[in-house]
Design an enzyme around this catalytic site. Structure first.
Site, PDB file in Angstrom:
ATOM      1  N   PHE A  91       0.798  -1.233   0.000  1.00 38.09           N
ATOM      2  CA  PHE A  91       0.000   0.000   0.000  1.00 38.09           C
ATOM      3  C   PHE A  91       0.822   1.271   0.000  1.00 38.09           C
ATOM      4  O   PHE A  91       0.412   2.297   0.547  1.00 38.09           O
ATOM      5  CB  PHE A  91      -1.015  -0.004   1.153  1.00 38.09           C
ATOM      6  CG  PHE A  91      -2.342  -0.519   0.673  1.00 38.09           C
ATOM      7  CD1 PHE A  91      -2.537  -1.874   0.480  1.00 38.09           C
ATOM      8  CD2 PHE A  91      -3.364   0.352   0.348  1.00 38.09           C
ATOM      9  CE1 PHE A  91      -3.725  -2.352  -0.025  1.00 38.09           C
ATOM     10  CE2 PHE A  91      -4.558  -0.113  -0.152  1.00 38.09           C
ATOM     11  CZ  PHE A  91      -4.742  -1.470  -0.338  1.00 38.09           C
ATOM     12  N   TYR A 111       2.180   2.242  -3.103  1.00 41.74           N
ATOM     13  CA  TYR A 111       2.344   2.540  -4.529  1.00 41.74           C
ATOM     14  C   TYR A 111       1.726   3.899  -4.844  1.00 41.74           C
ATOM     15  O   TYR A 111       0.521   4.084  -4.638  1.00 41.74           O
ATOM     16  CB  TYR A 111       1.675   1.473  -5.401  1.00 41.74           C
ATOM     17  CG  TYR A 111       2.372   0.137  -5.329  1.00 41.74           C
ATOM     18  CD1 TYR A 111       3.485  -0.120  -6.121  1.00 41.74           C
ATOM     19  CD2 TYR A 111       1.929  -0.855  -4.461  1.00 41.74           C
ATOM     20  CE1 TYR A 111       4.142  -1.337  -6.046  1.00 41.74           C
ATOM     21  CE2 TYR A 111       2.582  -2.073  -4.381  1.00 41.74           C
ATOM     22  CZ  TYR A 111       3.683  -2.304  -5.171  1.00 41.74           C
ATOM     23  OH  TYR A 111       4.326  -3.505  -5.097  1.00 41.74           O
ATOM     24  N   CYS A 114     -14.971   2.568  -1.460  1.00 41.36           N
ATOM     25  CA  CYS A 114     -14.734   2.621  -0.012  1.00 41.36           C
ATOM     26  C   CYS A 114     -13.847   3.771   0.456  1.00 41.36           C
ATOM     27  O   CYS A 114     -14.298   4.608   1.236  1.00 41.36           O
ATOM     28  CB  CYS A 114     -14.163   1.288   0.454  1.00 41.36           C
ATOM     29  SG  CYS A 114     -15.357  -0.050   0.257  1.00 41.36           S
TER      30      CYS A 114
HETATM   31  N1  NAD Z   1     -17.309  -3.113  -1.918  1.00 48.81           N
HETATM   32  C1  NAD Z   1     -16.407  -3.439  -1.012  1.00 48.81           C
HETATM   33  O1  NAD Z   1     -15.291  -3.831  -1.355  1.00 48.81           O
HETATM   34  C2  NAD Z   1     -16.701  -3.335   0.458  1.00 48.81           C
HETATM   35  C3  NAD Z   1     -15.836  -3.945   1.375  1.00 48.81           C
HETATM   36  C4  NAD Z   1     -16.098  -3.829   2.736  1.00 48.81           C
HETATM   37  C5  NAD Z   1     -17.204  -3.122   3.189  1.00 48.81           C
HETATM   38  N2  NAD Z   1     -18.033  -2.545   2.274  1.00 48.81           N
HETATM   39  C6  NAD Z   1     -19.238  -1.865   2.795  1.00 48.81           C
HETATM   40  O2  NAD Z   1     -20.329  -2.802   2.715  1.00 48.81           O
HETATM   41  C7  NAD Z   1     -21.546  -2.137   2.351  1.00 48.81           C
HETATM   42  C8  NAD Z   1     -22.087  -2.721   1.052  1.00 48.81           C
HETATM   43  O3  NAD Z   1     -21.137  -2.433   0.025  1.00 48.81           O
HETATM   44  P1  NAD Z   1     -21.265  -3.078  -1.442  1.00 48.81           P
HETATM   45  O4  NAD Z   1     -20.075  -2.643  -2.200  1.00 48.81           O
HETATM   46  O5  NAD Z   1     -21.601  -4.503  -1.317  1.00 48.81           O
HETATM   47  O6  NAD Z   1     -22.554  -2.283  -1.969  1.00 48.81           O
HETATM   48  P2  NAD Z   1     -23.318  -2.445  -3.345  1.00 48.81           P
HETATM   49  O7  NAD Z   1     -23.801  -1.106  -3.704  1.00 48.81           O
HETATM   50  O8  NAD Z   1     -22.509  -3.247  -4.308  1.00 48.81           O
HETATM   51  O9  NAD Z   1     -24.571  -3.365  -2.941  1.00 48.81           O
HETATM   52  C9  NAD Z   1     -25.554  -2.981  -2.024  1.00 48.81           C
HETATM   53  C10 NAD Z   1     -26.825  -3.759  -2.352  1.00 48.81           C
HETATM   54  O10 NAD Z   1     -27.793  -3.501  -1.353  1.00 48.81           O
HETATM   55  C11 NAD Z   1     -29.066  -3.483  -1.989  1.00 48.81           C
HETATM   56  N3  NAD Z   1     -30.050  -2.844  -1.110  1.00 48.81           N
HETATM   57  C12 NAD Z   1     -30.245  -1.524  -0.848  1.00 48.81           C
HETATM   58  N4  NAD Z   1     -31.265  -1.367   0.007  1.00 48.81           N
HETATM   59  C13 NAD Z   1     -31.726  -2.616   0.310  1.00 48.81           C
HETATM   60  C14 NAD Z   1     -32.768  -3.108   1.142  1.00 48.81           C
HETATM   61  N5  NAD Z   1     -33.545  -2.284   1.853  1.00 48.81           N
HETATM   62  N6  NAD Z   1     -32.965  -4.439   1.199  1.00 48.81           N
HETATM   63  C15 NAD Z   1     -32.191  -5.291   0.487  1.00 48.81           C
HETATM   64  N7  NAD Z   1     -31.193  -4.874  -0.327  1.00 48.81           N
HETATM   65  C16 NAD Z   1     -30.960  -3.550  -0.404  1.00 48.81           C
HETATM   66  C17 NAD Z   1     -28.797  -2.753  -3.285  1.00 48.81           C
HETATM   67  O11 NAD Z   1     -29.834  -2.966  -4.237  1.00 48.81           O
HETATM   68  C18 NAD Z   1     -27.454  -3.358  -3.687  1.00 48.81           C
HETATM   69  O12 NAD Z   1     -27.635  -4.501  -4.500  1.00 48.81           O
HETATM   70  C19 NAD Z   1     -21.194  -0.654   2.315  1.00 48.81           C
HETATM   71  O13 NAD Z   1     -21.424  -0.100   3.577  1.00 48.81           O
HETATM   72  C20 NAD Z   1     -19.694  -0.660   2.016  1.00 48.81           C
HETATM   73  O14 NAD Z   1     -19.062   0.501   2.478  1.00 48.81           O
HETATM   74  C21 NAD Z   1     -17.828  -2.643   0.929  1.00 48.81           C
HETATM   75  O1  UPG Z   2      -0.438   1.132  -2.885  1.00 46.81           O
HETATM   76  C1  UPG Z   2      -1.580   1.373  -3.311  1.00 46.81           C
HETATM   77  C2  UPG Z   2      -2.705   0.538  -3.050  1.00 46.81           C
HETATM   78  C3  UPG Z   2      -3.950   0.909  -3.563  1.00 46.81           C
HETATM   79  N1  UPG Z   2      -4.085   2.033  -4.308  1.00 46.81           N
HETATM   80  C4  UPG Z   2      -5.435   2.420  -4.802  1.00 46.81           C
HETATM   81  O2  UPG Z   2      -6.337   2.399  -3.710  1.00 46.81           O
HETATM   82  C5  UPG Z   2      -7.658   2.107  -4.165  1.00 46.81           C
HETATM   83  C6  UPG Z   2      -8.292   1.041  -3.303  1.00 46.81           C
HETATM   84  O3  UPG Z   2      -7.599  -0.191  -3.485  1.00 46.81           O
HETATM   85  P1  UPG Z   2      -7.929  -1.484  -2.603  1.00 46.81           P
HETATM   86  O4  UPG Z   2      -7.819  -1.161  -1.184  1.00 46.81           O
HETATM   87  O5  UPG Z   2      -7.109  -2.590  -3.125  1.00 46.81           O
HETATM   88  O6  UPG Z   2      -9.445  -1.770  -3.040  1.00 46.81           O
HETATM   89  P2  UPG Z   2     -10.861  -1.839  -2.327  1.00 46.81           P
HETATM   90  O7  UPG Z   2     -11.559  -2.999  -2.944  1.00 46.81           O
HETATM   91  O8  UPG Z   2     -11.495  -0.491  -2.386  1.00 46.81           O
HETATM   92  O9  UPG Z   2     -10.602  -2.261  -0.793  1.00 46.81           O
HETATM   93  C7  UPG Z   2     -10.501  -1.321   0.285  1.00 46.81           C
HETATM   94  O10 UPG Z   2     -11.779  -0.928   0.729  1.00 46.81           O
HETATM   95  C8  UPG Z   2     -12.618  -2.034   1.183  1.00 46.81           C
HETATM   96  C9  UPG Z   2     -13.979  -1.458   1.499  1.00 46.81           C
HETATM   97  O11 UPG Z   2     -14.057  -0.875   2.744  1.00 46.81           O
HETATM   98  C10 UPG Z   2     -11.948  -2.687   2.389  1.00 46.81           C
HETATM   99  O12 UPG Z   2     -12.775  -3.749   2.850  1.00 46.81           O
HETATM  100  C11 UPG Z   2     -10.568  -3.197   1.968  1.00 46.81           C
HETATM  101  O13 UPG Z   2      -9.917  -3.778   3.086  1.00 46.81           O
HETATM  102  C12 UPG Z   2      -9.753  -2.012   1.430  1.00 46.81           C
HETATM  103  O14 UPG Z   2      -8.480  -2.452   0.970  1.00 46.81           O
HETATM  104  C13 UPG Z   2      -7.503   1.707  -5.648  1.00 46.81           C
HETATM  105  O15 UPG Z   2      -7.903   2.801  -6.456  1.00 46.81           O
HETATM  106  C14 UPG Z   2      -6.018   1.444  -5.811  1.00 46.81           C
HETATM  107  O16 UPG Z   2      -5.560   1.721  -7.114  1.00 46.81           O
HETATM  108  C15 UPG Z   2      -2.993   2.841  -4.577  1.00 46.81           C
HETATM  109  O17 UPG Z   2      -3.114   3.879  -5.254  1.00 46.81           O
HETATM  110  N2  UPG Z   2      -1.770   2.481  -4.059  1.00 46.81           N
END
Ligand code: NAD
Ligand code: UPG
Length: 453
Positions: free
Chosen positions: A255, A257, A266
């Site tokens: 992390f 880069y 996120c």
């Molecule tokens: N995307 C990630 O990498 C990631 C990782 C860790 C945590 N999170 C967190 O997890 C949460 C979900 O993120 P995501 O990326 O999966 O979101 P997303 O937008 O991909 O999906 C959310 C889903 O919830 C559905 N939804 C909304 N209201 C609803 C309801 N009342 N009942 C049932 N379904 C409903 C939507 O239609 C959608 O399909 C967020 O708080 C996000 O910050 C995301």
């Molecule tokens: O050294 C680095 C590493 C990442 N990135 C950028 O950072 C962003 C996020 O990357 P990454 O963290 O790999 O992707 P996410 O899927 O958004 O995951 C982050 O966000 C999620 C949602 O909360 C968390 O669950 C994960 O732990 C956290 O890594 C991207 O645009 C990358 O290109 C950089 O520029 N430099």
């Protein structure tokens, strides 16, 4: 165990599938009827390595179901997960409307003890609001059904989501009920076999742990982007600096880069939301404000380099973009640096030919109608009639290109490398001008300045 998951996005779909994979009986609920229909037709709405196969196998085994019907799904679950979106509000704080809608629905339909597990990223204090919303609905029904609300934030990364879910680094659990803790321990036992990964704490600390982790990672990236900008000004090469500092185990290589700014669903929203939470509690989080400000500027970086190279006049130019997704191995373009760049190039009168191995459909959905964008099926198609090549996302297939062919195809051979994946001298030796992020020239001989030396 019988599990219900609200939300079939990246978190809900992957979590539900991985829980089914270890033998649980899982129902995933979503309000998006089209998404549920696609899932029931065996189509995966997102690109996530390994997910397709797992969903198929677990559906076939009868352990994974998709529905829009909340009531029977809540009746099914001994545990009900909340994994819906928490997008930014107008002022940057987290919008909890989806979370609270699910909470009310739970209160309207539970009939026996239920553990409500919040996986969405939510500000400190949200579990209290979820608990209150469920209680209010139970009061309306005149029922006293026992339930617990726990915080179990998710740390999966897009592109690695299945792996992260099946083999988590840690399982954070914020809970204040022994009954709920036992249930969660049993649920996660299959993911916890070779060593204890469960970190138990109070609910508010668990909620903050999620934001603190993302804020720390975003801080590392903005710090490195700041160093890259300093390196450029003073004539140093950030790639050598990166290797130099990463070798200190207290800093580490991951992390750090530098690049075109962090994107995704996120980091941008979570850094902002944490800063807003702090402010709402009377604290001015200066580091977080700076992390966000540096990132906003960094997303302009590629455009500034391109504009400067072409003497401020991009009208009529055609720019080839390799990479549209916010990072490799995903088709997600939320907050992707490519989006700012596209808007800036179009505003300056340039046209774009773009290639991305997975995000072309998402780009077509977002910008399909834009006359300034041609989405290409092959990286070399994007180079045809183009003046310059810009690397926006570091997909593996871009790492060893045919520089001779790039030189022969581009009108004025120049590469803007937004991820520092090329060695400047290699590109220049092929007769192509090179711009990276923070690649001020070092005075070392070429062989010594090569990456990883
Ligand atoms: N995307 C990630 O990498 C990631 C990782 C860790 C945590 N999170 C967190 O997890 C949460 C979900 O993120 P995501 O990326 O999966 O979101 P997303 O937008 O991909 O999906 C959310 C889903 O919830 C559905 N939804 C909304 N209201 C609803 C309801 N009342 N009942 C049932 N379904 C409903 C939507 O239609 C959608 O399909 C967020 O708080 C996000 O910050 C995301
Ligand atoms: O050294 C680095 C590493 C990442 N990135 C950028 O950072 C962003 C996020 O990357 P990454 O963290 O790999 O992707 P996410 O899927 O958004 O995951 C982050 O966000 C999620 C949602 O909360 C968390 O669950 C994960 O732990 C956290 O890594 C991207 O645009 C990358 O290109 C950089 O520029 N430099």
């Amino acid at each position: 165990m019988r599990i219900t998951i609200f939300g079939t996005g990246y978190v809900g779909l992957v979590t539900g599938t991985c829980l089914a994979e270890v033998g649980n009986d899982v129902i995933c609920v979503d309000v998006d009827a089209a998404k549920v229909a696609r899932l029931n037709d065996g189509e995966i709405p997102i690109f996530e390595p390994g997910l397709d196969e797992l969903v198929r196998d677990n559906r076939a085994a009868g352990r994974l179901h998709f529905t829009t019907a909340a009531e029977p799904a809540i009746a099914h679950g001994q545990m009900v997960f909340i994994a819906v979106g928490t997008p930014p509000d107008e002022d940057g704080s987290a919008d909890l409307s989806h979370v609270l809608t699910v909470a009310r629905s739970i209160g309207q339909h539970i009939t026996r003890y239920t553990v409500v597990v919040n996986k969405s990223t939510v500000p400190v204090g949200t579990a209290d609001r979820v608990r209150a919303a469920i209680s209010a609905e139970l009061l309306i029904r005149g029922l006293d059904v026992p339930f617990d609300v726990v915080s179990n934030p998710e740390f999966l990364k897009e592109g690695d989501a299945v792996k992260d879910c099946l083999r988590p680094d840690r399982i954070i659990l914020g809970a204040d009920s022994a009954r709920a803790i036992e249930a969660i321990k049993a649920l996660y036992a299959p993911f916890n076999r070779n060593h204890e990964r469960l970190v138990l704490m109070d609910v508010r600390s668990a909620e903050l742990t999620k934001y603190a982790a993302n804020a720390m990672l975003a801080t590392k990236i903005s710090f490195m982007n700041e160093m890259a900008n300093i390196a450029e000004h003073v004539g140093a090469d950030i790639e050598l600096v990166r290797i130099g500092i990463g070798s200190d185990p207290r800093i580490g290589y991951s992390f750090i880069y530098p690049g075109a700014g962090y994107g995704g669903s996120c980091f941008p929203k979570d850094v902002q939301a944490l800063e807003r939470t702090a402010r709402a509690h009377g604290y001015n989080a200066r580091v977080l404000s700076a992390v966000e400000a540096v990132n906003v500027d960094q997303k302009d970086k590629l455009f500034v380099l391109i504009e400067r190279h072409f003497g401020g006049d991009l009208a009529g130019k055609t720019i080839a973009l390799w990479g549209l997704a916010f990072k490799p191995n995903t088709d997600d373009m939320r907050e992707a640096p490519s989006r700012r760049l596209l808007e800036q190039l179009w505003a300056a009168g340039a046209k774009v030919r773009a290639y991305d191995p997975e995000a072309r459909h998402e780009a077509a959905r977002l910008y399909g109608e834009h006359a300034g964008l041609l989405l290409c099926e092959h990286p070399h198609d994007a180079l045809e009639h183009a003046d310059a090549l810009v690397i926006v996302t570091e997909w593996k297939e871009f790492w060893s290109p045919d520089f001779e062919r790039i030189k022969a195809t581009l009108k004025s051979p120049v590469i803007f490398d937004g991820r520092n994946i090329y060695e400047p001298r290699t590109v220049e030796a092929a007769g192509i001008a090179y711009y990276g992020i923070g690649r001020g020239r070092s005075l070392l001989p070429a062989h010594a300045a090569a990456r990883n030396v």
